[in-house]
Design an enzyme around this catalytic site. Structure first.
Site, PDB file in Angstrom:
ATOM      1  CE  LYS A  12      -0.322 -10.249 -12.628  1.00 24.31           C
ATOM      2  NZ  LYS A  12      -0.699 -11.122 -11.542  1.00 24.31           N
ATOM      3  CG  HIS A  96       4.138 -13.733 -14.088  1.00 27.94           C
ATOM      4  ND1 HIS A  96       2.990 -14.395 -13.734  1.00 27.94           N
ATOM      5  CD2 HIS A  96       4.209 -12.639 -13.289  1.00 27.94           C
ATOM      6  CE1 HIS A  96       2.385 -13.718 -12.765  1.00 27.94           C
ATOM      7  NE2 HIS A  96       3.110 -12.640 -12.484  1.00 27.94           N
ATOM      8  CD  GLU A  98      -0.714 -14.196 -13.444  1.00 33.41           C
ATOM      9  OE1 GLU A  98      -0.566 -13.397 -14.391  1.00 33.41           O
ATOM     10  OE2 GLU A  98      -0.998 -13.816 -12.280  1.00 33.41           O
ATOM     11  CD  GLU A 168       5.849 -11.784  -9.235  1.00 28.10           C
ATOM     12  OE1 GLU A 168       5.476 -10.620  -9.042  1.00 28.10           O
ATOM     13  OE2 GLU A 168       5.440 -12.486 -10.170  1.00 28.10           O
ATOM     14  N   GLY A 174      -2.070 -11.686  -6.529  1.00 27.26           N
ATOM     15  CA  GLY A 174      -3.476 -11.353  -6.766  1.00 27.26           C
ATOM     16  C   GLY A 174      -4.410 -11.802  -5.662  1.00 27.26           C
ATOM     17  CB  SER A 213      -0.797  -9.114  -2.387  1.00 23.93           C
ATOM     18  OG  SER A 213      -1.672 -10.038  -3.018  1.00 23.93           O
TER      19      SER A 213
HETATM   20  P1  PGA Z   1      -0.198  -8.732  -7.783  1.00 20.75           P
HETATM   21  O1  PGA Z   1       0.603  -9.448  -8.979  1.00 20.75           O
HETATM   22  O2  PGA Z   1       0.606  -7.556  -7.347  1.00 20.75           O
HETATM   23  O3  PGA Z   1      -1.503  -8.360  -8.389  1.00 20.75           O
HETATM   24  O4  PGA Z   1      -0.323  -9.770  -6.679  1.00 20.75           O
HETATM   25  C1  PGA Z   1       2.004  -9.527  -8.970  1.00 20.75           C
HETATM   26  C2  PGA Z   1       2.500 -10.265 -10.187  1.00 20.75           C
HETATM   27  O5  PGA Z   1       1.862 -11.225 -10.620  1.00 20.75           O
HETATM   28  O6  PGA Z   1       3.549  -9.889 -10.750  1.00 20.75           O
END
Ligand code: PGA
Length: 256
Positions: A12, A96, A98, A168, A174, A213
């Site tokens: 990220k 993704h 995000e 995901e 996160g 996570s």
């Molecule tokens: P994370 O993120 O392992 O920190 O939960 C995974 C991702 O967004 O690809």
């Protein structure tokens, strides 16, 4: 069909070039004897060139975190697939959550980005996943169906296995709230069934990762699931020890 496990780290917006170089110097000796696991780190644009240079000749591939679907044009701030492959990047994360939620990336643009990445010789990691609300409403499968069908729509059938998918669940990213093995297996098996809707043989060969996570502590139970072919790790990929540990777990499961 046997599928090579794939462990990808998604940094990220973390690490300057100097920090990236320290990471790769620490990681390479830890994964140098790894065999049979594909390893990629998805890094911010500015660190790509330094990472490619430092990782050259090693088992670690360098991926970008997004790209534009067009070859070139008036798209201020964007980067094309050809620009990425020119610096030695070999893949790119697409869709993704995000990017979708914070930067307006749409299924329509992903429909063009996935084949554009393949065209340029990049491995796309296409991310899909439901929000907590969607899961509670029983809409997980509807969301996944829509995202997978749109994202793969324009991929030539014979190239489907070159795409990597990542399931995901957004509520797990996160948050420290990892999906249960049953939730992960069900969703990933469902994504595989969706690929079978395009091409049965491709569904047996396509790799589908779990992300959200994932940490060394829970990697074994998730990576050991029958349909899960690897991980897209965010937080756990920022530290070379924890990322290398996940790679080791994947390797141990692959030879077991
Ligand atoms: P994370 O993120 O392992 O920190 O939960 C995974 C991702 O967004 O690809």
């Amino acid at each position: 069909m046997s599928r090579t496990p794939f462990i990808a780290g998604n940094w990220k917006m973390h690490k300057t070039i100097a920090e990236a170089e320290r990471f790769i110097a620490a990681l390479l000796p830890k994964v140098s004897s790894t065999d049979g696991v594909e390893i990629a780190i998805c890094v911010p644009f500015l660190a790509l060139q330094a990472m490619v240079d430092s990782a050259r000749g090693s088992r670690v591939e360098v991926f970008a975190q997004t790209m534009h679907e067009a070859g070139e044009g008036a798209f201020t701030g964007e980067v094309s697939a050809a620009m990425l492959s020119e610096v030695g990047v070999t893949g790119v994360v697409l869709g993704h959550s995000e990017r979708r939620e914070l930067f307006g990336e749409t299924d329509r643009s992903l429909q063009l980005k996935v084949p554009a990445a393949l065209e340029a010789g990049l491995t796309p990691i296409l991310c899909v996943g439901e929000t907590e609300d969607e899961r509670e409403r029983g809409d997980t499968e509807r969301k996944l169906r829509h995202q997978v069908q749109e994202g793969l729509e324009k991929v030539p059938r014979e190239r489907l296995t070159e795409v990597v998918l990542a399931y995901e669940p957004i509520w797990a990213i996160g948050s420290g709230r990892v999906a249960t093995p049953e939730q992960a297996q069900d969703a990933v098996a469902f994504v595989r069934a969706l690929v079978a809707g395009f091409d049965k043989q491709a569904a047996a060969g396509v790799r589908i990762l779990y992300g959200g996570s994932l940490k060394p502590d829970n990697a074994e139970e998730l990576l050991g699931l029958p349909d899960v072919d690897g991980a897209l790790a965010g937080g756990a990929s920022l530290d070379p020890d924890s990322f290398a540990r996940i790679v080791e777990i994947a390797q141990a499961l692959a030879v077991a």
